[in-house]
Design a protein around this motif. Structure first.
Motif, PDB file in Angstrom:
ATOM      1  N   GLU A 162       0.376 -30.247  -7.771  1.00  0.00           N
ATOM      2  CA  GLU A 162       1.691 -29.789  -7.311  1.00  0.00           C
ATOM      3  C   GLU A 162       2.415 -29.235  -8.529  1.00  0.00           C
ATOM      4  OE1 GLU A 162       5.592 -31.561  -4.994  1.00  0.00           O
ATOM      5  OE2 GLU A 162       3.974 -32.895  -5.586  1.00  0.00           O
ATOM      6  N   GLY A 163       2.487 -27.920  -8.601  1.00  0.00           N
ATOM      7  CA  GLY A 163       3.019 -27.355  -9.831  1.00  0.00           C
ATOM      8  C   GLY A 163       4.019 -26.253  -9.639  1.00  0.00           C
ATOM      9  N   HIS A 164       4.509 -25.769 -10.777  1.00  0.00           N
ATOM     10  CA  HIS A 164       5.469 -24.680 -10.814  1.00  0.00           C
ATOM     11  C   HIS A 164       4.952 -23.602 -11.746  1.00  0.00           C
ATOM     12  CE1 HIS A 164       8.405 -26.824  -8.508  1.00  0.00           C
ATOM     13  NE2 HIS A 164       8.224 -27.872  -9.283  1.00  0.00           N
ATOM     14  N   ARG A 165       5.048 -22.376 -11.298  1.00  0.00           N
ATOM     15  CA  ARG A 165       4.644 -21.248 -12.125  1.00  0.00           C
ATOM     16  C   ARG A 165       5.838 -20.803 -12.963  1.00  0.00           C
ATOM     17  NH1 ARG A 165       2.725 -15.308 -10.337  1.00  0.00           N
ATOM     18  NH2 ARG A 165       2.417 -14.539 -12.442  1.00  0.00           N
ATOM     19  N   VAL A 166       5.593 -20.638 -14.231  1.00  0.00           N
ATOM     20  CA  VAL A 166       6.621 -20.181 -15.158  1.00  0.00           C
ATOM     21  C   VAL A 166       6.413 -18.691 -15.375  1.00  0.00           C
ATOM     22  CG1 VAL A 166       7.523 -20.407 -17.508  1.00  0.00           C
ATOM     23  CG2 VAL A 166       6.739 -22.429 -16.271  1.00  0.00           C
ATOM     24  N   ARG A 167       7.496 -17.969 -15.369  1.00  0.00           N
ATOM     25  CA  ARG A 167       7.450 -16.526 -15.587  1.00  0.00           C
ATOM     26  C   ARG A 167       8.294 -16.204 -16.816  1.00  0.00           C
ATOM     27  NH1 ARG A 167       6.889 -17.714 -10.287  1.00  0.00           N
ATOM     28  NH2 ARG A 167       5.651 -16.336  -8.998  1.00  0.00           N
ATOM     29  N   ARG A 168       8.216 -14.953 -17.248  1.00  0.00           N
ATOM     30  CA  ARG A 168       9.006 -14.512 -18.393  1.00  0.00           C
ATOM     31  C   ARG A 168       9.850 -13.318 -18.023  1.00  0.00           C
ATOM     32  NH1 ARG A 168       5.434 -14.751 -23.724  1.00  0.00           N
ATOM     33  NH2 ARG A 168       6.049 -16.830 -24.246  1.00  0.00           N
ATOM     34  N   SER A 169      11.055 -13.328 -18.531  1.00  0.00           N
ATOM     35  CA  SER A 169      11.942 -12.177 -18.380  1.00  0.00           C
ATOM     36  C   SER A 169      12.692 -11.994 -19.695  1.00  0.00           C
ATOM     37  CB  SER A 169      12.935 -12.414 -17.242  1.00  0.00           C
ATOM     38  OG  SER A 169      13.860 -11.358 -17.172  1.00  0.00           O
ATOM     39  N   SER A 170      12.527 -10.849 -20.283  1.00  0.00           N
ATOM     40  CA  SER A 170      13.164 -10.542 -21.579  1.00  0.00           C
ATOM     41  C   SER A 170      12.869 -11.628 -22.610  1.00  0.00           C
ATOM     42  CB  SER A 170      14.671 -10.364 -21.404  1.00  0.00           C
ATOM     43  OG  SER A 170      14.938  -9.317 -20.513  1.00  0.00           O
ATOM     44  N   GLY A 171      11.646 -12.117 -22.623  1.00  0.00           N
ATOM     45  CA  GLY A 171      11.228 -13.105 -23.602  1.00  0.00           C
ATOM     46  C   GLY A 171      11.663 -14.539 -23.314  1.00  0.00           C
ATOM     47  N   ARG A 172      12.342 -14.757 -22.178  1.00  0.00           N
ATOM     48  CA  ARG A 172      12.797 -16.113 -21.830  1.00  0.00           C
ATOM     49  C   ARG A 172      12.006 -16.632 -20.647  1.00  0.00           C
ATOM     50  NH1 ARG A 172      18.981 -16.514 -21.108  1.00  0.00           N
ATOM     51  NH2 ARG A 172      18.466 -18.719 -21.145  1.00  0.00           N
ATOM     52  N   GLU A 173      11.739 -17.925 -20.652  1.00  0.00           N
ATOM     53  CA  GLU A 173      10.963 -18.546 -19.580  1.00  0.00           C
ATOM     54  C   GLU A 173      11.861 -18.867 -18.394  1.00  0.00           C
ATOM     55  OE1 GLU A 173       9.471 -21.717 -21.935  1.00  0.00           O
ATOM     56  OE2 GLU A 173       7.864 -20.495 -22.756  1.00  0.00           O
ATOM     57  N   ILE A 174      11.391 -18.503 -17.188  1.00  0.00           N
ATOM     58  CA  ILE A 174      12.160 -18.687 -15.964  1.00  0.00           C
ATOM     59  C   ILE A 174      11.280 -19.298 -14.879  1.00  0.00           C
ATOM     60  CG2 ILE A 174      13.770 -16.788 -16.403  1.00  0.00           C
ATOM     61  CD1 ILE A 174      12.054 -15.038 -14.532  1.00  0.00           C
ATOM     62  N   VAL A 175      11.909 -19.884 -13.880  1.00  0.00           N
ATOM     63  CA  VAL A 175      11.219 -20.314 -12.663  1.00  0.00           C
ATOM     64  C   VAL A 175      12.042 -19.827 -11.479  1.00  0.00           C
ATOM     65  CG1 VAL A 175      10.010 -22.331 -13.584  1.00  0.00           C
ATOM     66  CG2 VAL A 175      12.328 -22.582 -12.741  1.00  0.00           C
ATOM     67  N   ARG A 176      11.360 -19.584 -10.380  1.00  0.00           N
ATOM     68  CA  ARG A 176      12.057 -19.136  -9.183  1.00  0.00           C
ATOM     69  C   ARG A 176      12.799 -20.297  -8.532  1.00  0.00           C
ATOM     70  NH1 ARG A 176       7.491 -15.233  -6.436  1.00  0.00           N
ATOM     71  NH2 ARG A 176       7.790 -13.497  -7.876  1.00  0.00           N
ATOM     72  N   VAL A 177      13.999 -20.030  -8.084  1.00  0.00           N
ATOM     73  CA  VAL A 177      14.808 -21.042  -7.413  1.00  0.00           C
ATOM     74  C   VAL A 177      14.089 -21.562  -6.178  1.00  0.00           C
ATOM     75  CG1 VAL A 177      16.954 -21.382  -6.114  1.00  0.00           C
ATOM     76  CG2 VAL A 177      17.001 -20.223  -8.323  1.00  0.00           C
ATOM     77  N   THR A 178      13.449 -20.660  -5.420  1.00  0.00           N
ATOM     78  CA  THR A 178      12.775 -21.068  -4.183  1.00  0.00           C
ATOM     79  C   THR A 178      11.619 -22.028  -4.429  1.00  0.00           C
ATOM     80  OG1 THR A 178      11.385 -19.091  -4.270  1.00  0.00           O
ATOM     81  CG2 THR A 178      13.383 -18.977  -2.917  1.00  0.00           C
ATOM     82  N   GLU A 179      11.096 -22.057  -5.652  1.00  0.00           N
ATOM     83  CA  GLU A 179       9.983 -22.945  -5.964  1.00  0.00           C
ATOM     84  C   GLU A 179      10.440 -24.278  -6.552  1.00  0.00           C
ATOM     85  OE1 GLU A 179       7.476 -20.646  -8.532  1.00  0.00           O
ATOM     86  OE2 GLU A 179       7.065 -19.165  -6.977  1.00  0.00           O
ATOM     87  N   ILE A 180      11.493 -24.282  -7.343  1.00  0.00           N
ATOM     88  CA  ILE A 180      11.854 -25.506  -8.064  1.00  0.00           C
ATOM     89  C   ILE A 180      12.885 -26.369  -7.346  1.00  0.00           C
ATOM     90  CG2 ILE A 180      13.679 -24.576  -9.523  1.00  0.00           C
ATOM     91  CD1 ILE A 180      11.786 -26.301 -11.714  1.00  0.00           C
ATOM     92  N   TYR A 181      13.675 -25.792  -6.464  1.00  0.00           N
ATOM     93  CA  TYR A 181      14.754 -26.576  -5.852  1.00  0.00           C
ATOM     94  C   TYR A 181      14.222 -27.738  -5.010  1.00  0.00           C
ATOM     95  CZ  TYR A 181      14.372 -25.035  -1.000  1.00  0.00           C
ATOM     96  OH  TYR A 181      13.948 -24.831   0.280  1.00  0.00           O
ATOM     97  N   TYR A 190      16.815 -20.173 -15.789  1.00  0.00           N
ATOM     98  CA  TYR A 190      16.165 -20.222 -17.090  1.00  0.00           C
ATOM     99  C   TYR A 190      15.808 -21.669 -17.419  1.00  0.00           C
ATOM    100  CZ  TYR A 190      17.624 -15.431 -17.685  1.00  0.00           C
ATOM    101  OH  TYR A 190      17.791 -14.077 -17.517  1.00  0.00           O
ATOM    102  N   LEU A 191      14.677 -21.852 -18.107  1.00  0.00           N
ATOM    103  CA  LEU A 191      14.267 -23.199 -18.496  1.00  0.00           C
ATOM    104  C   LEU A 191      15.082 -23.710 -19.673  1.00  0.00           C
ATOM    105  CD1 LEU A 191      10.366 -23.146 -18.311  1.00  0.00           C
ATOM    106  CD2 LEU A 191      12.024 -23.851 -16.593  1.00  0.00           C
ATOM    107  N   LYS A 192      15.297 -22.857 -20.664  1.00  0.00           N
ATOM    108  CA  LYS A 192      15.964 -23.285 -21.891  1.00  0.00           C
ATOM    109  C   LYS A 192      17.105 -22.342 -22.225  1.00  0.00           C
ATOM    110  CE  LYS A 192      11.485 -24.862 -23.458  1.00  0.00           C
ATOM    111  NZ  LYS A 192      10.340 -24.545 -24.278  1.00  0.00           N
ATOM    112  N   LYS A 193      18.014 -22.838 -23.053  1.00  0.00           N
ATOM    113  CA  LYS A 193      19.128 -21.985 -23.471  1.00  0.00           C
ATOM    114  C   LYS A 193      18.604 -20.844 -24.327  1.00  0.00           C
ATOM    115  CE  LYS A 193      20.433 -24.367 -27.700  1.00  0.00           C
ATOM    116  NZ  LYS A 193      21.504 -24.960 -28.445  1.00  0.00           N
ATOM    117  N   LYS A 194      19.339 -19.764 -24.334  1.00  0.00           N
ATOM    118  CA  LYS A 194      18.952 -18.608 -25.132  1.00  0.00           C
ATOM    119  C   LYS A 194      19.251 -18.902 -26.590  1.00  0.00           C
ATOM    120  CE  LYS A 194      19.477 -13.653 -25.495  1.00  0.00           C
ATOM    121  NZ  LYS A 194      20.123 -12.465 -24.951  1.00  0.00           N
ATOM    122  N   GLU A 195      18.246 -18.741 -27.411  1.00  0.00           N
ATOM    123  CA  GLU A 195      18.420 -18.965 -28.843  1.00  0.00           C
ATOM    124  C   GLU A 195      19.102 -17.759 -29.455  1.00  0.00           C
ATOM    125  OE1 GLU A 195      17.739 -21.802 -30.368  1.00  0.00           O
ATOM    126  OE2 GLU A 195      16.973 -22.631 -28.498  1.00  0.00           O
TER     127      GLU A 195
END
Length: 165
Positions: free
Chosen positions: A67-86, A106-111
């Protein structure tokens, strides 16, 4: 809540945060090549199994019993879809964005890139009677953890900030 599993064999939770979340947010191996499937195509480790709770995995490692979550990238930042993680995590108060017609968090704050010079503005600063805080910031303050400006009235800029990681 206690740190002990519930009677039905569920995961341990601390203060309403699932046990797998800290591992998920602390991983730095997303998007590396899978060592087990190094000869296969599509072997990028972009998934995390919340049952195993160990490491990022490639699509070949994830089987039907995971049972997992796919992580994606957008502009170098890691994201997950709301429909998958909620379904597995309370994401209330976390700012979401639309990327490719999908709502994501977003998974983490923007550095902040400290080597990048800040752009200089030729515009004159507006005078205000509230010590430099613009009207927008009065009504919608920054992230509750890192004070990053939020574009909508949310409390946190990322999942990591919401749980304090």
């Amino acid at each position: 809540m206690s740190d002990e599993p519930d009677d039905e064999g569920g995961e341990a939770m601390t203060l309403g945060v699932p046990a797998w979340l800290e591992t998920f947010l602390s991983l730095t191996t997303f998007f590396s090549k899978c060592q087990v499937h190094d000869k296969e195509t599509g072997n990028e480790c972009n998934s995390f199994c919340i049952t195993c709770n160990i490491e990022a995995q490639c699509p070949h490692c994830i089987t039907e019993d995971h049972e997992g979550h796919r992580v994606r990238r957008s502009s170098g930042r890691e994201i997950v879809r709301v429909t998958e993680i909620y379904k597995d995590l309370d994401i209330g108060g976390v700012e979401s964005s639309m990327i490719n017609n999908r709502r994501v968090v977003y998974l983490k704050k923007k550095e902040e890139d400290e080597t990048k010079p800040k752009p200089k503005s030729n515009k004159r600063k507006k005078q205000s009677n509230n010590n430099g805080v613009g009207r927008w910031r009065e009504h919608f303050p920054g992230c509750g953890m890192c004070d990053r400006g939020l574009s909508k009235p949310f409390y946190f800029c990322s999942l990591g900030c919401k749980v304090g990681l």
